[in-house]
Design an enzyme around this catalytic site. Structure first.
Site: not given
Ligand SMILES: Cc1cc2nc3c(=O)[nH]c(=O)nc-3n(C[C@H](O)[C@H](O)[C@H](O)COP(=O)(O)OP(=O)(O)OC[C@H]3O[C@@H](n4cnc5c(N)ncnc54)[C@H](O)[C@@H]3O)c2cc1C
Length: 439
Positions: A14, A16-18, A173, A318
């Site tokens: 992954g 992603g953010f991590g 949003e 995040a």
């Protein structure tokens, strides 16, 4: 870096953010890293709703993983979907490939959950990937075009309803921005229909929207949404979703577009690890972020379940994923230096949720702010964390432009011109041409 067989191999699943944070941090150490993702790009998910609502283009919030890692020569990037593990043999399994590791970091995130009703998904897409955002954009823009075409053909204007299920940050949003599109952006561009009559309906099952925020900010968010023209319904439990309608018990709301922002499910890779999970399918991790029984396996981000000092599970946001990514990397570095590991503690810098143009809420400890100031903070924080200087500049310029002009620069309908709800809506309209469809 000189590499030999004894150089520890770290596999990260992954980007992603991590996972990205862990890879960037570990790349400074004498290790070999394999970073695997099923997509070739990292997506900045907090701005996906801007792609879904035609504000910015996908390339501005996504960056190729290979490009991000281009100067880190001990990082190998692989495109592929991990399916299984063999924790005893320390192997990660992809179709046609097995990769051995000394350390494993699993950061595969989460996706949307339909509370056991996966059959609702085709009628109510969620927002998690660039593909999802483009599909939502397609449906929203197409609904206006089909309504215009029908009205131009003399069949009368059809009431357009957009229903968003879920009053968390993503639902809020989306609802706020769709209201702006209908009331401002498209207001003067159609001849046969008036986009301003579009109803934007936000349904939240709980007693208030933004339930993770303090009550005063939930209230303020609701007021800001109403001001933008969104109909907010709380304690509204959805019981059925069909091609062109959402039901809550006996109440049925016809809808041209239905969007799902109501639930998340942990990646199935959590289950594939075979270690204990919490009720939401997240992997229970030790305070050092490793999994029970396997010190060499770490799980971080949305897929991990860890409680803070007050006994509350850390939220799927995040900053948690990024801090955990850095911390897992630190703990691997400590192992390699023969130092003891340290427990992870989340440092909460605050929460921000945007609602629309100049509308947002923010919580920084005891300080709660709403409106323009909160929106400015939200904007700067999000642009600051975007990957790539070029993206930051472009997004800032686009935002400034659309702030002053109300223009949205990415209003492209791509792909099929079929809207799943349309045939059913038309039938309803033909049966009751005289009546405005309403909840
Ligand atoms: C629409 C939306 C808006 C959001 N807004 C905010 C916000 O404003 N602020 C905030 O703090 N948080 C926000 N979040 C939450 C935030 O994006 C997540 O908490 C964060 O992305 C979690 O990071 P992660 O590394 O755990 O997972 P992700 O960032 O989701 O990354 C997971 C990665 O794993 C890859 N992957 C998954 N399965 C596999 C597999 N089997 N094989 C290979 N690769 C795989 C995926 O392709 C992905 O790249 C938002 C989320 C969404 C969906």
């Amino acid at each position: 870096m000189e590499e030999n067989k004894s150089t520890p191999r770290i596999v990260i699943i992954g980007a992603g953010f991590g996972g990205l944070r862990a890879a960037i941090r570990l790349a400074r150490s004498p290790v070999r890293i394999t970073l695997i993702d099923r997509r070739n790009h990292h997506t900045f998910q907090p701005l996906l709703y801007q792609v879904a609502t035609a504000g910015i283009s996908p390339g501005e919030i996504a960056a190729p993983i290979r490009w991000i890692m281009r100067r880190r020569h001990n990082v190998e990037v692989l495109l592929g979907e991990v399916e299984h593990f063999d924790l005893e043999k320390k192997l990660v399994k992809l179709p046609g490939l097995e990769i051995p590791y000394d350390y494993l970091i699993v950061a595969a995130g989460a996706s949307h959950a339909y509370f056991g009703h996966d059959e609702w998904e085709p009628f109510a897409p969620g927002l998690k990937t660039i593909e999802d955002a483009l599909e939502i954009r397609r449906r929203v823009l197409l609904a206006f075009e089909l309504a215009e075409r029908q009205a131009a053909g003399g069949s009368g204007a059809m009431q357009l309803n957009f229903v968003i299920v879920g009053g968390g940050p993503t639902g809020v949003e989306l609802a706020g921005t769709l209201a702006e599109i209908a009331r401002q952006v498209l207001a003067n561009e159609f001849d046969a229909i008036d986009p301003r009559t579009t109803r934007i309906i936000l349904l939240e099952g709980g007693p208030r929207i933004l339930p993770a925020y303090p009550e005063d900010l939930s209230k303020s968010a609701e007021e800001q949404l109403r001001h933008l023209g969104v109909e907010v319904h709380t304690s509204a439990l959805v019981t059925n979703v069909q091609a062109a309608a959402v039901s809550m018990g006996s109440t049925r709301i016809p809808a041209a577009v239905i969007l799902w922002a109501a639930g998340v499910a942990a990646s199935p890779l959590g289950k594939a690890l075979g270690t204990p999970l919490d009720r939401a399918g997240r992997v229970l991790v030790n305070p050092d972020l490793s999994v029970p029984g396997h010190r060499e396996v770490f799980v971080i981000g949305d897929l991990a379940s860890l409680k803070d000092k007050n006994g509350k599970v850390l939220p799927g946001v995040a900053p948690v994923a990024m801090q955990e990514g850095t911390w897992a990397a630190h703990n691997i570095e400590r192992d390699l230096k023969g130092e003891p590991r340290r427990d992870f503690h989340y440092f909460d810098k605050g929460s921000l949720a945007t609602i629309g143009r100049a509308a947002a809420v923010a919580e920084f400890g005891k300080i709660h702010i709403s409106g323009f100031l909160a929106w400015l903070s939200w904007l700067f924080v999000h642009v600051f964390f975007l990957i790539g200087f070029r993206n930051r500049v472009i997004v800032m310029i686009q935002w400034a432009w659309s702030y002053f002009t109300y223009e949205r620069g990415a209003r492209l309908i791509t792909g099929s011109q079929h809207l799943p709800s349309w045939d059913a809506l038309q039938e309803e309209h033909e049966r009751h041409p005289e009546s405005r469809i309403s909840a």
